[in-house]
Design an enzyme around this catalytic site. Sequence first.
Site, PDB file in Angstrom:
ATOM      1  CG  PHE A  11       7.378  -3.354   2.558  1.00 42.68           C
ATOM      2  CD1 PHE A  11       8.651  -3.546   3.042  1.00 42.68           C
ATOM      3  CD2 PHE A  11       6.392  -4.285   2.896  1.00 42.68           C
ATOM      4  CE1 PHE A  11       8.946  -4.645   3.850  1.00 42.68           C
ATOM      5  CE2 PHE A  11       6.678  -5.372   3.698  1.00 42.68           C
ATOM      6  CZ  PHE A  11       7.958  -5.565   4.178  1.00 42.68           C
ATOM      7  CD  GLN A  59      -0.941 -10.680   1.425  1.00 41.57           C
ATOM      8  OE1 GLN A  59      -0.561 -10.485   2.576  1.00 41.57           O
ATOM      9  NE2 GLN A  59      -1.109  -9.703   0.560  1.00 41.57           N
ATOM     10  CG  HIS A  90       4.554 -13.275   2.050  1.00 40.53           C
ATOM     11  ND1 HIS A  90       5.777 -13.333   1.424  1.00 40.53           N
ATOM     12  CD2 HIS A  90       4.548 -12.127   2.766  1.00 40.53           C
ATOM     13  CE1 HIS A  90       6.475 -12.251   1.773  1.00 40.53           C
ATOM     14  NE2 HIS A  90       5.759 -11.514   2.577  1.00 40.53           N
ATOM     15  CG  LEU A 109       7.191 -14.118   6.093  1.00 38.37           C
ATOM     16  CD1 LEU A 109       6.307 -14.265   4.879  1.00 38.37           C
ATOM     17  CD2 LEU A 109       6.584 -13.131   7.056  1.00 38.37           C
ATOM     18  CD  GLU A 114       6.214  -6.928   0.380  1.00 36.14           C
ATOM     19  OE1 GLU A 114       5.355  -7.659   0.897  1.00 36.14           O
ATOM     20  OE2 GLU A 114       5.934  -5.921  -0.282  1.00 36.14           O
ATOM     21  NE  ARG A 154       3.313  -8.888   1.556  1.00 33.55           N
ATOM     22  CZ  ARG A 154       3.195  -8.814   2.872  1.00 33.55           C
ATOM     23  NH1 ARG A 154       2.076  -9.198   3.456  1.00 33.55           N
ATOM     24  NH2 ARG A 154       4.190  -8.356   3.605  1.00 33.55           N
ATOM     25  CG  HIS A 188       1.602 -13.752   4.902  1.00 27.71           C
ATOM     26  ND1 HIS A 188       2.451 -14.147   5.908  1.00 27.71           N
ATOM     27  CD2 HIS A 188       1.656 -12.396   4.884  1.00 27.71           C
ATOM     28  CE1 HIS A 188       3.001 -13.079   6.472  1.00 27.71           C
ATOM     29  NE2 HIS A 188       2.517 -12.007   5.881  1.00 27.71           N
ATOM     30  NE  ARG A 225      -1.768  -8.191   5.584  1.00 31.35           N
ATOM     31  CZ  ARG A 225      -0.464  -8.183   5.849  1.00 31.35           C
ATOM     32  NH1 ARG A 225       0.191  -7.046   5.935  1.00 31.35           N
ATOM     33  NH2 ARG A 225       0.190  -9.309   6.029  1.00 31.35           N
TER      34      ARG A 225
END
Lengths: 243, 246, 572
Positions: free
Chosen positions: C121, C234, C236, C250, C253, C284, C349, C384
Site C-alpha cells: 500500500f 485528506q 484521497h 472511493l 488504493e 496519498r 476522504h 494518513r
Amino acid sequence: MPDVTFRISTGSAEQNEEKTYRVPVAEGWVVLDAVHYIQAHEAPDLAVRWNCKAAKCGSCSAEVNGKPKLMCKTRLDDFADGEEIVVYPLKTFPRIKDLVTDVSWNYEVAKKIKPFTPAKDTKWSMDQRDMDRVQEFRKCIECFLCQDVCHVLRNHDKKPEFAGPRSFVRIANLEMHPLDTASRLDFLKNEGGLGYCNITKCCTEVCPEDIHITDNAIIPLKERLVDEYYDPIAKLFKVFSGK
Amino acid sequence: MANSPRTMEKSGFGATQRTDAWWLQPVATAAGLGAFVVYSTLRAFENNFYTVGPYLSPFYSPLIDIGMGISPALLILWAPAGFRTTCYYYRKAYYRAFFRDPAACAVGESNEHKYCGETKFPFILQNLHRFMFYVAVIFIFILWHDAYKAFFFEDGVGMGVGTIVMILNATFLSGYTFGCHSFRHLIGGKRDTFQDGNASHGCWMGASKLNAKHMNWAWLSLFWVGFTDFYVRSVASGLFSDFRIF
Amino acid sequence: METFEKHEHDVLVIGAGGAGLRAAIEAKAQGVNVGLVCKSLLGKAHTVMAEGGVAAAMGNVDPQDNWQVHFKDTMAGGKMMNNWRMAQLHAQQAPERVLELEKWGALFDRTPSGTILQRAFGGHTCKRLAHVGDRTGLEIIRTLQERAVEAQVPVYMECTVTHLLRAGDRVCGALAYWRSNGKFVVFTAKSIILATGGVGKSFRITSNSWEYTSDGLGMAYALGAELIDMEFVQFHPTGMVWPPGVKGLLVTEAVRGEGGRLTNNKGERFMERYDPKRMELSTRDQVARAIYTEVKEGRGSEHGGVFLDVTHLDGESVKKKLPSMYHQFKDLADVDITKQPMEVGPTTHYMMGGLRVDAETTATTIPGLFAAGEVAGGMHGGNRLGGNSLSDLLVFGRLAGIHAAEFSRQNKQGITPPDVEIQAATRQMLEPFDRKEGASPYEIHDELQDVMQNLVGIMRIEEDIKTALTKLEGLKQRLKTVRVTGSRIYNPGWHLAYDLRNLLNTSEAIARSALAREESRGAHTRLDHPKLSPEWEKITHVIQKDGDGMNLSQMPKPQMPPELAKLFEESH
C-alpha cells in the site's frame, strides 16, 4: 436528458399515499439521486434510509417498480424512456415513515444464532480454499432484500418460526468455518425453520452482492440437516462408528 | 407485528407492482414440464418401438420384460422420475410453475392454503433426494453401457446418428446427475475444511462447477432424453431411418 | 412539557463504527455497564466502506517488517506531525488487534502457509495490509458487530446524540433523539466515548457517507474540548469522477497496491515526475496533488480526472482481488476495469485532525470524555497512510474502552444531568419547527459544500480561505433562521438542520487552522506557501470555543524520546 416521473409511496404503517414528482435527471443517476433531489427541492421531510450510496452498506433497500432493490444501485437509464418509476418501501416489514421500514426483527433473529466458537487450543492457520467458500457469505451487507422478498416471510408471515435467508447465510458462514466447533443444526431445524424454505430462489435473485444464497448456503445446510436427522444410513453409520 | 403490505398492496394471487412479464417464466416452465410429462407418459404406456438395431430408448433401459402386457418402462421410470422430482432445481421449477408458491418473486400468492414448505408430508420426503441420486448413478452406468452398445450393429462395429444421440444422452445425464446438490454435499461439501483433503476438494470443485449450471443441465438432459426416445421411436416405427456414418 | 425516556450506563459509547464497537466490547469486558448509541442501523457505519486493508506489522509476507518500521512509515507519511506516542502504540499493538479479530470470526485472505496475507500500500515500505479482497471494512465491522451482540451490549440504533451534558467540569450524559419518532432520550453516564468519525460531508466531492457530519467534534467543541490539526483533511487521490451521480465514490488504493497504473491523457505514467521511487504507491497527499496538477495543466481525462489502469493485469485475478471495484465500475459507470481504464480524481476522504487526546488513555481535555478513531486527532499527523485507519480504530477503540471503564469505576458516584441543560438543548432542537419562514437546511448544506470544496479544498490560498470564513459566518447567521417543515417522525430535513450546526463549526475550524498554517505539509497545501518549513513542524494548532467565538492557538508538538528519534537518523 428528459424529466422522469417518480411515484413515491409516503405515509405511515397504517396509511399509504402515493405522491408524484417530476425530476430533472443527470447522466448516470440512480433512484437514490432522484429521491435526494425531491428531498432538497420539494419534500424536505421525505423519509429515506441511506448511508454510503455506494452499494456497500445495504441501507437504501426499497421496492422499485415492484422489485426489491438497492436505490443506490438502480440506474435510471435502465428504465424505458418515459417509464414512470414507482418507489415503495420494503413491504415485508412495518413502515415507520415513507420509504423507511422497521427492520429490527432481523437484528432480533441474529441474536439467537450461536456465535463463532473456536476450540480452546486452536492453531490459527487456515487454508485459502476454505476461505473461498465462506468468504462469499461474509459479503452480505445486511440489506435484508432477501428477507423482504422471501415468500415465507412476505406472503405467509412466518416470522416467529422462520429465520429467513439472511440468517441462513450467517449460519452457513459459521457452520462451514474451518475452525468453528459449535453446531447450529438443531436451531436450523426447529426455531430457524429451514424446512419452510422451498428453495424457490427469490433471495438469490435479489441479492445485490451476488451471493448464491440458495445453492451455496441454504441447500448445503439442508443437506447437513439430512445427515443429522433424515438419513437412516448416516444414522446407522453414526451408531456403529460412535461418532 | 403490524404488517404493512396489507396497507400498501392488495394481497392474493398475482398481486404485484412489477411491471415486467413476470408470468412468462412460470408459464414457460409449466409448458415445458407439462409437455415432457405428457410425452413420456404416453411413451411409457405405448410399450412399442423402443428398440431398433443397437439402439435402446432410455425410457426402457434397463429393459426388464416381465410380459403380461406390462410396459417395461413402467417398471423403471420411477427412478429417473423420482430423481428429478426431488431435485433441488426441479423443486424450484414446479413449486413456482404449478404450486405458484410463489409464481414469481414479489408476486402475491393465494392466501387460502396453509403453507408448510417442506416441513410436512409429502414434501418432507424431499429430504431423501440423495437416495434417488444413488439410484440415478446406477442408471448413468446403464445408459453409458447402452451408448457403448450403440456401436455394435448386426454387421459389425459402426456408428450412426443414433449412436451420437445416445452418447450425448449419457453425457448430458451425467452432467446433470453429477452436478446434483446432494452429490456436491456428499463428495466434499459436508466437510468444514479441505485442509487435509486435496482429492475431496478437487471433486467438490468439479461438482460445484457442474452445480452452478444445474438448471441448464436439467433442461438439456430432459429435452435430450426425450429426443433420444423420439429418435429411437421414429427409426423403429419407420418414420425415418437412421443414418450410418460408417 | 416533554417527558424523557431515560437510560443509565457506566460507559456510553457514541458511534458504532469500528472504534465505537471495539470500545464497547472492551468496556463490557472490563465488567462495567455499557450502552452503544448510533445514528444508523448497526453495521452500516462508515467503517463498512473501508476497502483495502488494515495495516499491522505482522511480517507474514515481508519478514523484515516490525513495529519500528511501521512506526517510521507512519511518521514519515504524516510529515512528522503525528503524536509520536500514538503512532508508537498504534504500530506496536496493531498486530495483536488484527489477530484478535480472527478469534472472533473474521476471515482474512491467506498466504499459502495459512497465515494472514498482507498486501502493499502507498507509503508502507513492507507488504503490511491484512485484507479481505477489497471489502476489509465490511469484514471488520461485521466481526465486531457480532462480537458486541454476543457480549450483549445494548445498542440504541437510529438514535442521534445531539448534546453532551455536563455537570461542573465533568461530562455526565447526553441528549439524543430517536430518528424513528423524534422523541428525546436522556442518557446518564459516568464516562462517554466519542467514536463519531469525521467531517467529509462539509465537502462537495467526498467518499464519505451522510453520517460524516462531525457530530462528535461539534458536540465536544461546544463543551470546550480542544481540536487539533484541523487543517489536515485528506483528499484521497482516487475517487470516481464520472458519472455525476457517483462523483467522489472511493476507488480503493488496493487497485494501485495490486499493480494499477496512473496515466494522463498522453498515456504517460506521470508519477515518474512526482515520486519516481515509489510511483503509484507514493503517499496519498503526493498522489492527490500530482493528479490535481495533471488535470489543471490540461493533461486530464475527458471528465476531469486521470486514468487508473489495471488492464495489463490478469483479468480473472483482478476480479478476485478487487471484486467490489469491478462491480462498482461495471454497475455504476458501464466500465469493465479488466478491459478499460478507470477515470479517477481526488475526493475528500479523512480528517487527520480531531479531538486532542491523551495517547495512553484517549482521554480528551474534558474529564470523563474519551475519543477514539477518526474523531480523535494526532495519530496520523499531516497525512494518513492507507490501512492505518482500520488499525487505529482497533487499537485506540480498545484503549478507550479500558480507560473509560476505569474512569467510571473511579467515579462511582454518577451525576444526574442538570434539568436546565436538558431543557435548553431540547428547545434549541425544536426551534426550527416554530418558524413560519426561513432558510432550507438543504440550501445551506449545498452552499457549505461549495464553499469548502472550492475555497478550502486540496489547493489553498490565503485569499480564498478568508472568503470562505466570511461565507461561513454568513451561513451561520442563516442557520439561525433555518426552518423545518413536517413532523418529528423520521424527518431528514430536521436531522440535517441539526447536523449543520456541527458541520459549520468544524468547517470553520478547518478554515481557521488552514489559514494560520503558512506552509505546505502533508495534506495541507498552500499555493502561496508551497514549501515545507522546519519551524512549522514543531507547532500544532489548537481550536477551542471562546464565548461565542472560536479561538485558535499554537501548542508545541511533543518531542520524541531519543531512542525513537534515532530510528530516523539511521535511515539518512
